[in-house]
Each structure stands twice: as structure tokens, then as C-alpha cells.
Design a protein around this motif. Structure first.
Motif, PDB file in Angstrom:
ATOM      1  N   TYR A   1       0.860  -1.175   0.000  1.00  0.00           N
ATOM      2  CA  TYR A   1       0.000   0.000   0.000  1.00  0.00           C
ATOM      3  C   TYR A   1       0.904   1.235   0.000  1.00  0.00           C
ATOM      4  O   TYR A   1       1.500   1.576   1.014  1.00  0.00           O
ATOM      5  N   ILE A   2       1.001   1.878  -1.156  1.00  0.00           N
ATOM      6  CA  ILE A   2       1.910   3.001  -1.320  1.00  0.00           C
ATOM      7  C   ILE A   2       1.300   4.266  -0.716  1.00  0.00           C
ATOM      8  O   ILE A   2       0.230   4.722  -1.135  1.00  0.00           O
ATOM      9  N   CYS A   3       1.993   4.823   0.276  1.00  0.00           N
ATOM     10  CA  CYS A   3       1.558   6.065   0.908  1.00  0.00           C
ATOM     11  C   CYS A   3       1.967   7.263   0.054  1.00  0.00           C
ATOM     12  O   CYS A   3       3.087   7.308  -0.467  1.00  0.00           O
ATOM     13  N   HIS A   4       1.070   8.252  -0.045  1.00  0.00           N
ATOM     14  CA  HIS A   4       1.424   9.509  -0.715  1.00  0.00           C
ATOM     15  C   HIS A   4       0.479  10.612  -0.254  1.00  0.00           C
ATOM     16  O   HIS A   4      -0.395  10.375   0.579  1.00  0.00           O
ATOM     17  N   ALA A   5       0.703  11.815  -0.741  1.00  0.00           N
ATOM     18  CA  ALA A   5      -0.054  13.021  -0.371  1.00  0.00           C
ATOM     19  C   ALA A   5       0.293  13.519   1.024  1.00  0.00           C
ATOM     20  O   ALA A   5      -0.454  14.296   1.606  1.00  0.00           O
ATOM     21  N   PHE A   6       1.436  13.061   1.570  1.00  0.00           N
ATOM     22  CA  PHE A   6       1.981  13.507   2.854  1.00  0.00           C
ATOM     23  C   PHE A   6       1.244  12.863   4.034  1.00  0.00           C
ATOM     24  O   PHE A   6       0.021  12.910   4.129  1.00  0.00           O
ATOM     25  N   GLY A   7       2.026  12.315   4.934  1.00  0.00           N
ATOM     26  CA  GLY A   7       1.467  11.701   6.134  1.00  0.00           C
ATOM     27  C   GLY A   7       0.619  10.492   5.850  1.00  0.00           C
ATOM     28  O   GLY A   7      -0.261  10.138   6.634  1.00  0.00           O
ATOM     29  N   CYS A   8       0.837   9.845   4.722  1.00  0.00           N
ATOM     30  CA  CYS A   8       0.064   8.673   4.316  1.00  0.00           C
ATOM     31  C   CYS A   8      -1.419   8.990   4.203  1.00  0.00           C
ATOM     32  O   CYS A   8      -2.279   8.174   4.521  1.00  0.00           O
ATOM     33  N   ALA A   9      -1.709  10.214   3.742  1.00  0.00           N
ATOM     34  CA  ALA A   9      -3.107  10.620   3.583  1.00  0.00           C
ATOM     35  C   ALA A   9      -3.819   9.766   2.543  1.00  0.00           C
ATOM     36  O   ALA A   9      -5.015   9.490   2.659  1.00  0.00           O
ATOM     37  N   LEU A  10      -3.080   9.347   1.517  1.00  0.00           N
ATOM     38  CA  LEU A  10      -3.637   8.472   0.493  1.00  0.00           C
ATOM     39  C   LEU A  10      -2.816   7.190   0.446  1.00  0.00           C
ATOM     40  O   LEU A  10      -1.605   7.215   0.651  1.00  0.00           O
ATOM     41  N   LYS A  11      -3.494   6.093   0.167  1.00  0.00           N
ATOM     42  CA  LYS A  11      -2.831   4.787   0.100  1.00  0.00           C
ATOM     43  C   LYS A  11      -3.318   4.065  -1.151  1.00  0.00           C
ATOM     44  O   LYS A  11      -4.509   3.809  -1.290  1.00  0.00           O
ATOM     45  N   THR A  12      -2.397   3.757  -2.044  1.00  0.00           N
ATOM     46  CA  THR A  12      -2.743   3.091  -3.289  1.00  0.00           C
ATOM     47  C   THR A  12      -2.175   1.678  -3.282  1.00  0.00           C
ATOM     48  O   THR A  12      -0.954   1.503  -3.180  1.00  0.00           O
ATOM     49  N   PRO A  13      -3.024   0.669  -3.367  1.00  0.00           N
ATOM     50  CA  PRO A  13      -2.521  -0.710  -3.381  1.00  0.00           C
ATOM     51  C   PRO A  13      -1.859  -1.048  -4.714  1.00  0.00           C
ATOM     52  O   PRO A  13      -2.382  -0.715  -5.773  1.00  0.00           O
ATOM     53  N   VAL A  14      -0.708  -1.677  -4.633  1.00  0.00           N
ATOM     54  CA  VAL A  14       0.002  -2.137  -5.828  1.00  0.00           C
ATOM     55  C   VAL A  14       0.376  -3.593  -5.609  1.00  0.00           C
ATOM     56  O   VAL A  14       1.046  -3.930  -4.630  1.00  0.00           O
ATOM     57  N   ASP A  15      -0.080  -4.458  -6.496  1.00  0.00           N
ATOM     58  CA  ASP A  15       0.242  -5.876  -6.408  1.00  0.00           C
ATOM     59  C   ASP A  15       1.508  -6.167  -7.201  1.00  0.00           C
ATOM     60  O   ASP A  15       1.594  -5.834  -8.390  1.00  0.00           O
TER      61      ASP A  15
END
Length: 205
Positions: free
Chosen positions: A45-59
């Protein structure tokens, strides 16, 4: 102004407290304390948008694991070689997920104007993502000379530095901990790897 500065300091301390001195390959307290998600199997789960505000799953498919295996195999000869391979693996992950997450244009270093922007990452995002990659590698037995530990932080304004966090690995033979810090550089550039004691003494943050 002083009250605002104190409040900001306390807020940052609350966000980063608890990452200092943690260890253990699961690093569960780090993820729990930052609304991040640890890897599940080969899904990160890739954190982004600072402070892990967004998490995008990558398999990571079989070919991804094969690529990671090849990269880390280059480091089997010695701890120093494995750290160089770890740097290449982090670089590989950033390039692999960049288009999916929108982080291919991520700016390195202190860049507060991009706070909240999808695809941009602060040190919390970077430390979480690097740790997740290393945990996947560790779970598959791809690390021979190091074990993964929880990220740590330095700098709390009062010492003149912004709070800053990094992923950490510990050399199994010597017990020496090393920072694996991808935050200072833009997406797809190898992280800075150095003894954690030296990283703590770096100035400015």
C-alpha cells in the motif's frame, strides 16, 4: 506566535513520537500510528499526499518478485554489497509504482507546497513505502545480511531541525543500524544509506 509554534511542535511530536526506538520486522506500531497499511502478501500500500493521507494498493506480480530477487541477489556477497542492492531495489520500486500512483513526478526533500497533492511524498510516506518493500523482501528470504526494523525519526524543531523519518535496516553480523532514506531525492533516485548514528547527526534535517 509563540503559542502557535508550541502547538505546531506538539502536533509534530504527536505524529512522530513512538517511531524512535522501535524495532521488530513487523514494524506494526509504525503503521498503526500513521494510518498506514503494512504489506499483505505481495501487495504493498503506497503512501502519498503527505502523512500517508492516500494509500494506493500495488500488487507485485511474479515478474516483479523475480526482478526484486535479481536485484537483491547482487548483494549476497557482503553486507555492504547488500546495502547497495537495497538502494537499487528502492529505486526500482519507485519507478515501478510511479505511473500507477502518480508519484513519478515526486519532488525530493522539503517541499511543503506540495502537501496534500496526490503522488507527492513526505518523509512519512517514503519511510513507510521503503519499509513495506523491505518487509516483502525479508518475508521472501531475499535479505541475507540485514533485518528490517521500524522507521525512526529525528529533529523536533527545538533543536533547529524539522522532524524527519527514515526506514531502517540492521546488519545482522555487526548489529549496526543503517538509515535507508529516499526522502531527500526525487522519485526513482537511489536513497541515501548510511549508519543510523550518522543520520541522526545530519544537519539540517
Amino acid at each position: 506566535m509563540k503559542a502557535l509554534s508550541t502547538a505546531l511542535t506538539l502536533a509534530m511530536l504527536a505524529g512522530l513520537a513512538g517511531c524512535v526506538g522501535q524495532s521488530g520486522s513487523a514494524a506494526s506500531a509504525w503503521y498503526d500510528g500513521r494510518d498506514a497499511i503494512p504489506p499483505r502478501g505481495d501487495r504493498i500500500y503506497i503512501c502519498h499526499a503527505f502523512g500517508c493521507a492516500l494509500k494506493t494498493p500495488v500488487d507485485f506480480a511474479g515478474r516483479d518478485i523475480a526482478a526484486l530477487r535479481r536485484i537483491l541477489a547482487e548483494g549476497r556477497g557482503s553486507p555492504a554489497a547488500e546495502r547497495r542492492a537495497i538502494a537499487k531495489a528502492v529505486q526500482w520500486q519507485e519507478r515501478r509504482v510511479g505511473k500507477i500512483v502518480g508519484s513519478d513526478k515526486d519532488v525530493g526533500g522539503l517541499d511543503m507546497q506540495n502537501a496534500g497533492v496526490p503522488g507527492q511524498m513526505d518523509c512519512i510516506d517514503e519511510a513507510s513505502n521503503t519499509t513495506s518493500l523491505l518487509l516483502v523482501a525479508e518475508a521472501r528470504g531475499l535479505l541475507r545480511h540485514h533485518r528490517v526494523e521500524s522507521p525512526v525519526a529525528r529533529g523536533f524543531f527545538l533543536d533547529g531541525r524539522y522532524p524527519h523519518a527514515t526506514a531502517v535496516v540492521r546488519e545482522t553480523a555487526s548489529g549496526t543500524a543503517f538509515a535507508v532514506d529516499s526522502w531527500p531525492e526525487a522519485n526513482g533516485v537511489e536513497p541515501h544509506i548510511k549508519p543510523l548514528a550518522a543520520w541522526f547527526n545530519d544537519y539540517p534535517s
